[in-house]
Motif scaffolding. Sequence first.
Motif, PDB file in Angstrom:
ATOM      1  N   PHE A 175      65.845 -42.944   8.227  1.00  0.00           N
ATOM      2  CA  PHE A 175      67.126 -42.905   7.536  1.00  0.00           C
ATOM      3  C   PHE A 175      67.064 -41.991   6.322  1.00  0.00           C
ATOM      4  CE2 PHE A 175      67.143 -46.726  10.042  1.00  0.00           C
ATOM      5  CZ  PHE A 175      68.422 -46.710  10.600  1.00  0.00           C
ATOM      6  N   THR A 176      68.170 -41.292   6.102  1.00  0.00           N
ATOM      7  CA  THR A 176      68.212 -40.248   5.074  1.00  0.00           C
ATOM      8  C   THR A 176      67.877 -40.787   3.686  1.00  0.00           C
ATOM      9  OG1 THR A 176      70.612 -40.606   4.922  1.00  0.00           O
ATOM     10  CG2 THR A 176      69.847 -38.818   6.346  1.00  0.00           C
ATOM     11  N   GLY A 177      68.486 -41.908   3.315  1.00  0.00           N
ATOM     12  CA  GLY A 177      68.220 -42.483   2.006  1.00  0.00           C
ATOM     13  C   GLY A 177      66.772 -42.903   1.841  1.00  0.00           C
ATOM     14  N   THR A 178      66.186 -43.407   2.911  1.00  0.00           N
ATOM     15  CA  THR A 178      64.780 -43.810   2.877  1.00  0.00           C
ATOM     16  C   THR A 178      63.872 -42.606   2.641  1.00  0.00           C
ATOM     17  OG1 THR A 178      65.208 -45.656   4.369  1.00  0.00           O
ATOM     18  CG2 THR A 178      62.935 -44.910   4.193  1.00  0.00           C
ATOM     19  N   VAL A 179      64.209 -41.483   3.266  1.00  0.00           N
ATOM     20  CA  VAL A 179      63.417 -40.266   3.071  1.00  0.00           C
ATOM     21  C   VAL A 179      63.392 -39.886   1.599  1.00  0.00           C
ATOM     22  CG1 VAL A 179      63.282 -37.798   3.542  1.00  0.00           C
ATOM     23  CG2 VAL A 179      63.822 -39.378   5.393  1.00  0.00           C
ATOM     24  N   VAL A 194      72.442 -48.455  -6.220  1.00  0.00           N
ATOM     25  CA  VAL A 194      70.989 -48.539  -5.976  1.00  0.00           C
ATOM     26  C   VAL A 194      70.672 -48.012  -4.580  1.00  0.00           C
ATOM     27  CG1 VAL A 194      69.033 -50.116  -5.666  1.00  0.00           C
ATOM     28  CG2 VAL A 194      70.641 -50.476  -7.548  1.00  0.00           C
ATOM     29  N   PHE A 195      71.570 -48.322  -3.627  1.00  0.00           N
ATOM     30  CA  PHE A 195      71.351 -47.940  -2.238  1.00  0.00           C
ATOM     31  C   PHE A 195      72.048 -46.611  -1.941  1.00  0.00           C
ATOM     32  CE2 PHE A 195      71.906 -52.755  -1.856  1.00  0.00           C
ATOM     33  CZ  PHE A 195      70.583 -52.996  -2.207  1.00  0.00           C
ATOM     34  N   PRO A 196      71.301 -45.567  -1.606  1.00  0.00           N
ATOM     35  CA  PRO A 196      71.918 -44.288  -1.239  1.00  0.00           C
ATOM     36  C   PRO A 196      72.462 -44.353   0.193  1.00  0.00           C
ATOM     37  CG  PRO A 196      69.550 -44.150  -1.024  1.00  0.00           C
ATOM     38  CD  PRO A 196      69.841 -45.509  -1.578  1.00  0.00           C
ATOM     39  N   PRO A 197      73.129 -43.283   0.673  1.00  0.00           N
ATOM     40  CA  PRO A 197      73.563 -43.259   2.077  1.00  0.00           C
ATOM     41  C   PRO A 197      72.355 -43.310   3.021  1.00  0.00           C
ATOM     42  CG  PRO A 197      74.704 -41.573   0.809  1.00  0.00           C
ATOM     43  CD  PRO A 197      73.612 -42.103  -0.071  1.00  0.00           C
ATOM     44  N   TYR A 198      72.504 -44.038   4.112  1.00  0.00           N
ATOM     45  CA  TYR A 198      71.429 -44.159   5.103  1.00  0.00           C
ATOM     46  C   TYR A 198      71.975 -43.809   6.481  1.00  0.00           C
ATOM     47  CZ  TYR A 198      68.948 -47.010   1.607  1.00  0.00           C
ATOM     48  OH  TYR A 198      68.329 -47.479   0.475  1.00  0.00           O
ATOM     49  N   GLN A 199      71.782 -42.575   6.910  1.00  0.00           N
ATOM     50  CA  GLN A 199      72.112 -42.168   8.273  1.00  0.00           C
ATOM     51  C   GLN A 199      70.815 -41.928   9.037  1.00  0.00           C
ATOM     52  OE1 GLN A 199      74.866 -38.872   7.061  1.00  0.00           O
ATOM     53  NE2 GLN A 199      76.128 -39.684   8.728  1.00  0.00           N
ATOM     54  N   GLY A 200      70.749 -42.452  10.247  1.00  0.00           N
ATOM     55  CA  GLY A 200      69.540 -42.326  11.037  1.00  0.00           C
ATOM     56  C   GLY A 200      69.478 -41.031  11.813  1.00  0.00           C
ATOM     57  N   ALA A 201      68.271 -40.471  11.916  1.00  0.00           N
ATOM     58  CA  ALA A 201      68.060 -39.251  12.700  1.00  0.00           C
ATOM     59  C   ALA A 201      66.596 -39.163  13.099  1.00  0.00           C
ATOM     60  CB  ALA A 201      68.462 -38.017  11.893  1.00  0.00           C
ATOM     61  N   PRO A 202      66.294 -38.478  14.218  1.00  0.00           N
ATOM     62  CA  PRO A 202      64.891 -38.345  14.641  1.00  0.00           C
ATOM     63  C   PRO A 202      64.126 -37.407  13.712  1.00  0.00           C
ATOM     64  CG  PRO A 202      66.434 -37.836  16.424  1.00  0.00           C
ATOM     65  CD  PRO A 202      67.223 -37.854  15.162  1.00  0.00           C
ATOM     66  N   VAL A 203      62.890 -37.769  13.404  1.00  0.00           N
ATOM     67  CA  VAL A 203      62.008 -36.896  12.630  1.00  0.00           C
ATOM     68  C   VAL A 203      60.765 -36.614  13.471  1.00  0.00           C
ATOM     69  CG1 VAL A 203      60.958 -38.868  11.423  1.00  0.00           C
ATOM     70  CG2 VAL A 203      60.774 -36.589  10.438  1.00  0.00           C
ATOM     71  N   MET A 204      60.324 -35.352  13.446  1.00  0.00           N
ATOM     72  CA  MET A 204      59.169 -34.917  14.236  1.00  0.00           C
ATOM     73  C   MET A 204      58.540 -33.731  13.535  1.00  0.00           C
ATOM     74  SD  MET A 204      61.127 -32.861  17.327  1.00  0.00           S
ATOM     75  CE  MET A 204      62.273 -34.176  17.658  1.00  0.00           C
ATOM     76  N   SER A 205      57.428 -33.254  14.057  1.00  0.00           N
ATOM     77  CA  SER A 205      56.798 -32.081  13.460  1.00  0.00           C
ATOM     78  C   SER A 205      57.589 -30.826  13.810  1.00  0.00           C
ATOM     79  CB  SER A 205      55.350 -31.940  13.954  1.00  0.00           C
ATOM     80  OG  SER A 205      55.333 -31.583  15.324  1.00  0.00           O
ATOM     81  N   GLU A 206      57.545 -29.844  12.918  1.00  0.00           N
ATOM     82  CA  GLU A 206      58.201 -28.555  13.203  1.00  0.00           C
ATOM     83  C   GLU A 206      57.582 -27.904  14.437  1.00  0.00           C
ATOM     84  OE1 GLU A 206      60.662 -26.861  12.114  1.00  0.00           O
ATOM     85  OE2 GLU A 206      61.271 -27.759  10.223  1.00  0.00           O
ATOM     86  N   LYS A 207      56.288 -28.113  14.633  1.00  0.00           N
ATOM     87  CA  LYS A 207      55.599 -27.540  15.789  1.00  0.00           C
ATOM     88  C   LYS A 207      56.166 -28.091  17.090  1.00  0.00           C
ATOM     89  CE  LYS A 207      50.980 -27.039  17.814  1.00  0.00           C
ATOM     90  NZ  LYS A 207      49.530 -27.389  17.670  1.00  0.00           N
ATOM     91  N   LEU A 208      56.380 -29.419  17.139  1.00  0.00           N
ATOM     92  CA  LEU A 208      56.936 -30.028  18.343  1.00  0.00           C
ATOM     93  C   LEU A 208      58.369 -29.548  18.572  1.00  0.00           C
ATOM     94  CD1 LEU A 208      56.684 -32.094  20.660  1.00  0.00           C
ATOM     95  CD2 LEU A 208      57.542 -33.829  19.088  1.00  0.00           C
ATOM     96  N   ALA A 209      59.155 -29.468  17.506  1.00  0.00           N
ATOM     97  CA  ALA A 209      60.537 -29.027  17.628  1.00  0.00           C
ATOM     98  C   ALA A 209      60.621 -27.588  18.146  1.00  0.00           C
ATOM     99  CB  ALA A 209      61.240 -29.141  16.285  1.00  0.00           C
TER     100      ALA A 209
END
Length: 509
Positions: A293-297, A440-455
């Motif tokens: 999630f974006t806010g978590t990042v 306190v809580f920012p926006p949280y949108q979910g998205a896949p995260v991976m290595s740039e190499k894999l992408a």
Amino acid sequence: MTTLWNTFLDQRMELLKALWEHLQISLTALLIAIVIAIPLAIWATHHKNVAEVLLQITSVLQTIPSLALLGLLIPLVGIGSVPAIIALVIYALLPIFQNTYVGIDEIDPSLEEAADAFGMSRMRKLFKVEIPIALPVIISGIRTALVLIIGTATLAALIGAGGLGNFILLGIDQNDTSLIIIGAVTSALLAIILSALIKFLQTARLRTVILTVGVIVLGFAGVSGYQAVSQPKQNIIIAGKLGSEPDILIHMYKDLIEQDDKSVTITLKPNFGTTSFLFNALKSQSIDIYPEFTGTVLESLVKKSGNTANLSAHETYIKARDALKKQDNLAYLKPMAYQNTFAVVVKRSFAKKYNLKTISDLKPIENELNAGMTLEFINRTDGLKGIKQKYGLDFKVRSMQASLRYEALKRGNINLGDAYSTDSQLKQLDLVMLKDTKHVFPPYQGAPVMSEKLAASHPKIVRALNKLAGKISDEDMQKMNYEVNVQKKSAAKVARQYLVSHGLLRDAK
């Protein structure tokens, strides 16, 4: 019983997979422990002073809490089956070493003298006299070690090694007694069956024992070798955090990738752990993709640069995407529509009693608050730390596993808890989310995260996962969570049903 049977039928394929993983981990650890402990014990029978030291060391190693041992091993050898096997070997050493040492050391001296009188060499005496006599005691130690290993191996699920512990963890997280029973009973039955096999070997000849062990080793080697050869060149591992929502998302990822990229196979690691655990696993290449999630990042995973308060959802994503690429060379794909923000929740009756609408309203009654929150929320700046700092609150709180704090709220054991805004329990238990007026809580949108190499090397995977961009509303996700947690549907079926109904998947397979 009907619910239990239906759950078993629905999960039978996953159960077989988990059983095989559990068996692999357990027997591998046992065989390694045998190879280490038995020769060491035989050597120690001729070095009494060293034997006492070794017994003390193996005793101390067995007293280390299993979770602590796994935690110590992760920085050294990563996650997955390797640290799990090492930990299990450590626990199995004591009973095998102790029984082998005692079994040989307590052989009647007259028998030893008779063997020497016949002119037997040390090795011949060992295999013709000492081991055959001590074999029942040695096998008893192996039997004890096996039962210990199978029980402890359920914790392997905590570090992504799979096994029957996955069922127990998922059952706890979803408050599903059937899953817990299936995992626990299958583990117990496995221990009983293998223990009975080893008991048979106690009365068998040494040749039979060696032949049985050889067949087991060759069988495992053959199956593992076949699996390695039959798999394609690349296997993509997709992991998810604890809970129904990450489980649903990773099954969506799997279906979309398998539809668009036939050159890879997908291995799912559901209920893999907390945020920091998955992030470190991704950076160490123990896994390939996971939803974040974006806010978590911005709050927990990257170094903060400037003020992140009051950013829009899109601005939060852009800032998170750029920070991940710069800091760790990770690719953060396009986010979904819904926001799964943190929340502070109370029962509706409690909110009405004290007229609670915002988190600030807790201040006058903070001495009456008895909170139960997840350990991750307690230790995050966009969690309890931030709440205490921005709202000036200080109240009693204890850490709880995610589903247990909902049960505690329901029973009245606590009166305040943390939550995710898309959790099905909010509707199920009629809980009230207190407004976060100080952001306190920012926006949280979910998205896949991976290595740039894999992408870069797998554009089909990127295109497949980006089909979810802008999809899934708050209501959609809460509905799917409800279907998994309350209606007890499998995450795989719920995920596939959504994809098919929204035209993202060609068929329901």
